[in-house]
Design a protein around this motif. Structure first.
Motif, PDB file in Angstrom:
ATOM      1  N   ALA A 240      -8.973  -1.780  -8.376  1.00  0.00           N
ATOM      2  CA  ALA A 240      -9.523  -1.992  -7.051  1.00  0.00           C
ATOM      3  C   ALA A 240      -8.845  -0.937  -5.929  1.00  0.00           C
ATOM      4  O   ALA A 240      -9.710  -0.582  -4.995  1.00  0.00           O
ATOM      5  N   ALA A 241      -7.814  -0.539  -5.883  1.00  0.00           N
ATOM      6  CA  ALA A 241      -7.435   0.424  -4.968  1.00  0.00           C
ATOM      7  C   ALA A 241      -8.145   1.770  -5.248  1.00  0.00           C
ATOM      8  O   ALA A 241      -8.379   2.475  -4.226  1.00  0.00           O
ATOM      9  N   PHE A 242      -8.500   2.060  -6.036  1.00  0.00           N
ATOM     10  CA  PHE A 242      -9.117   3.240  -6.671  1.00  0.00           C
ATOM     11  C   PHE A 242     -10.497   3.237  -5.763  1.00  0.00           C
ATOM     12  O   PHE A 242     -10.878   4.285  -5.470  1.00  0.00           O
ATOM     13  N   LEU A 243     -11.121   2.145  -6.443  1.00  0.00           N
ATOM     14  CA  LEU A 243     -12.395   2.118  -5.795  1.00  0.00           C
ATOM     15  C   LEU A 243     -12.635   1.848  -4.474  1.00  0.00           C
ATOM     16  O   LEU A 243     -13.372   2.511  -3.749  1.00  0.00           O
ATOM     17  N   ALA A 244     -11.553   1.378  -3.595  1.00  0.00           N
ATOM     18  CA  ALA A 244     -11.562   1.092  -2.296  1.00  0.00           C
ATOM     19  C   ALA A 244     -11.337   2.460  -1.809  1.00  0.00           C
ATOM     20  O   ALA A 244     -12.128   2.549  -0.592  1.00  0.00           O
ATOM     21  N   GLU A 245     -10.581   3.193  -2.138  1.00  0.00           N
ATOM     22  CA  GLU A 245     -10.475   4.615  -1.822  1.00  0.00           C
ATOM     23  C   GLU A 245     -11.702   5.404  -2.004  1.00  0.00           C
ATOM     24  O   GLU A 245     -11.995   6.039  -0.824  1.00  0.00           O
ATOM     25  N   ARG A 246     -12.348   5.173  -2.838  1.00  0.00           N
ATOM     26  CA  ARG A 246     -13.532   6.054  -3.177  1.00  0.00           C
ATOM     27  C   ARG A 246     -14.616   5.630  -2.219  1.00  0.00           C
ATOM     28  O   ARG A 246     -15.369   6.393  -1.552  1.00  0.00           O
ATOM     29  N   PHE A 247     -14.773   4.374  -1.979  1.00  0.00           N
ATOM     30  CA  PHE A 247     -15.766   3.812  -1.104  1.00  0.00           C
ATOM     31  C   PHE A 247     -15.347   3.927   0.523  1.00  0.00           C
ATOM     32  O   PHE A 247     -16.347   3.749   1.133  1.00  0.00           O
ATOM     33  N   GLY A 248     -14.298   4.070   0.611  1.00  0.00           N
ATOM     34  CA  GLY A 248     -13.703   4.347   1.996  1.00  0.00           C
ATOM     35  C   GLY A 248     -13.572   2.864   2.653  1.00  0.00           C
ATOM     36  O   GLY A 248     -13.944   2.588   3.806  1.00  0.00           O
ATOM     37  N   THR A 249     -13.326   1.605   1.874  1.00  0.00           N
ATOM     38  CA  THR A 249     -13.278   0.515   2.494  1.00  0.00           C
ATOM     39  C   THR A 249     -12.084   0.129   2.114  1.00  0.00           C
ATOM     40  O   THR A 249     -11.106   0.636   1.622  1.00  0.00           O
ATOM     41  N   GLU A 250     -11.483  -0.918   2.906  1.00  0.00           N
ATOM     42  CA  GLU A 250     -10.396  -1.796   3.067  1.00  0.00           C
ATOM     43  C   GLU A 250      -9.975  -2.297   1.576  1.00  0.00           C
ATOM     44  O   GLU A 250     -10.687  -3.175   1.028  1.00  0.00           O
ATOM     45  N   LEU A 251      -8.773  -2.255   1.162  1.00  0.00           N
ATOM     46  CA  LEU A 251      -8.330  -2.859   0.034  1.00  0.00           C
ATOM     47  C   LEU A 251      -7.451  -4.095   0.751  1.00  0.00           C
ATOM     48  O   LEU A 251      -6.364  -3.905   1.339  1.00  0.00           O
TER      49      LEU A 251
END
Length: 278
Positions: A240-251
């Motif tokens: 979840a943290a990896f995908l949020a960083e990739r998408f530029g969205t908040e975790l």
């Protein structure tokens, strides 16, 4: 606790047990692990003040029997079950969807394959380890779990699996379990009967699943990636943290750890309500 309305839905290869509370826009809660619909008992009543809250036992769990008890499992098939429930309970409008753990994997697949049926998805710690740079290490973990299961049985395999989910450097022996509320403790005892199915057929299939990351990115305005405030560094937290960083969205951090829904139900439900209404 309000008694839900229950129903049975025939799907391809199984019969699903589902539960519904409240009125308003549909909120489908997809359970993870062996928890089934009852996993959301601690939050469903409060959420039902604003939503038609539905949850269910995924196929293969006690109240949702498979036609063929030995049938293989896949994320796509489980996501299709969720679509069938959406078609039944909200045929004319997209729904809100929240999933935890393996249920969050189902929610991700649902979003990428049927975005027209989904208004917003909250995915709490989906263990889609194939997106991680060190995915090969986690494939090796799954192989160890599988081999231990075959050689030694359920509980030794469960111990190998649990050890692989911890933070690097954490003690091999887990800390003493937190005392659970009576209802949660009763659920934990009931769901032990489904552990063999979960560890033997859900975990290998679901944790080998690779989401369509590019597709998810195009839909990230409808996706809330969430994780437990107490589980930073643990394996289920990292995708979840990896995908949020990739998408530029908040975790978004929820109270507790991977099983915060069980250990902190009131606080978990409050956070989920806030995320859904944002």
């Amino acid at each position: 606790m309000t008694s839900p309305t229950t129903g049975r839905l025939r799907v391809d290869g199984a019969t699903l047990h589902y539960e519904v509370r409240g009125t308003g826009p549909l909120l489908l809660l997809i359970p993870g692990g062996t928890g089934g619909a009852a996993a959301y008992d601690g939050v469903a009543d409060d959420l039902a003040a604003d939503y038609t809250v539905a949850s269910y036992d995924p196929r293969g769990l006690t109240r949702s029997p498979l036609d063929d008890p030995e049938a293989g499992q896949s994320v796509a098939r489980h996501a299709d079950d969720a679509v069938r429930l959406l078609d039944l309970l909200s045929p004319d409008a997209p729904a809100l969807v929240a999933g935890c753990s393996s249920g969050a994997i189902v929610a991700l697949h649902l979003l990428t394959t049927h975005p027209e049926r989904v208004e917003r998805v909250v995915a709490h710690e989906p263990p889609v380890v194939e997106v991680l740079p060190d995915a090969a290490e986690h494939r090796a973990l799954l192989a160890r779990v599988r081999d231990t299961f075959r050689r030694e049985g359920l509980m030794p395999a469960a111990a190998v699996f649990a050890a692989g989910l911890r933070r690097p450097g954490d003690p091999v022996e887990p800390p003493a379990a937190a005392e659970l509320p009576p209802q949660a403790a009763a659920r934990a005892e009931r769901t032990m009967a489904d552990m063999s199915y979960f560890l033997g057929r859900i975990v290998p299939s679901f944790m080998a699943y690779t989401p369509d990351v590019d597709r998810l990115e195009t839909l990230s305005d409808r996706l809330v990636l969430a994780a437990g405030a107490d589980s930073r560094g643990e394996l289920p937290y990292r995708p979840a943290a990896f995908l949020a960083e990739r998408f530029g969205t908040e975790l978004v951090h929820f109270p507790g750890g991977h099983v915060g829904l069980t250990t902190h139900p009131a606080e978990f439900g409050k956070t989920l309500r806030a995320v859904l209404s944002a």
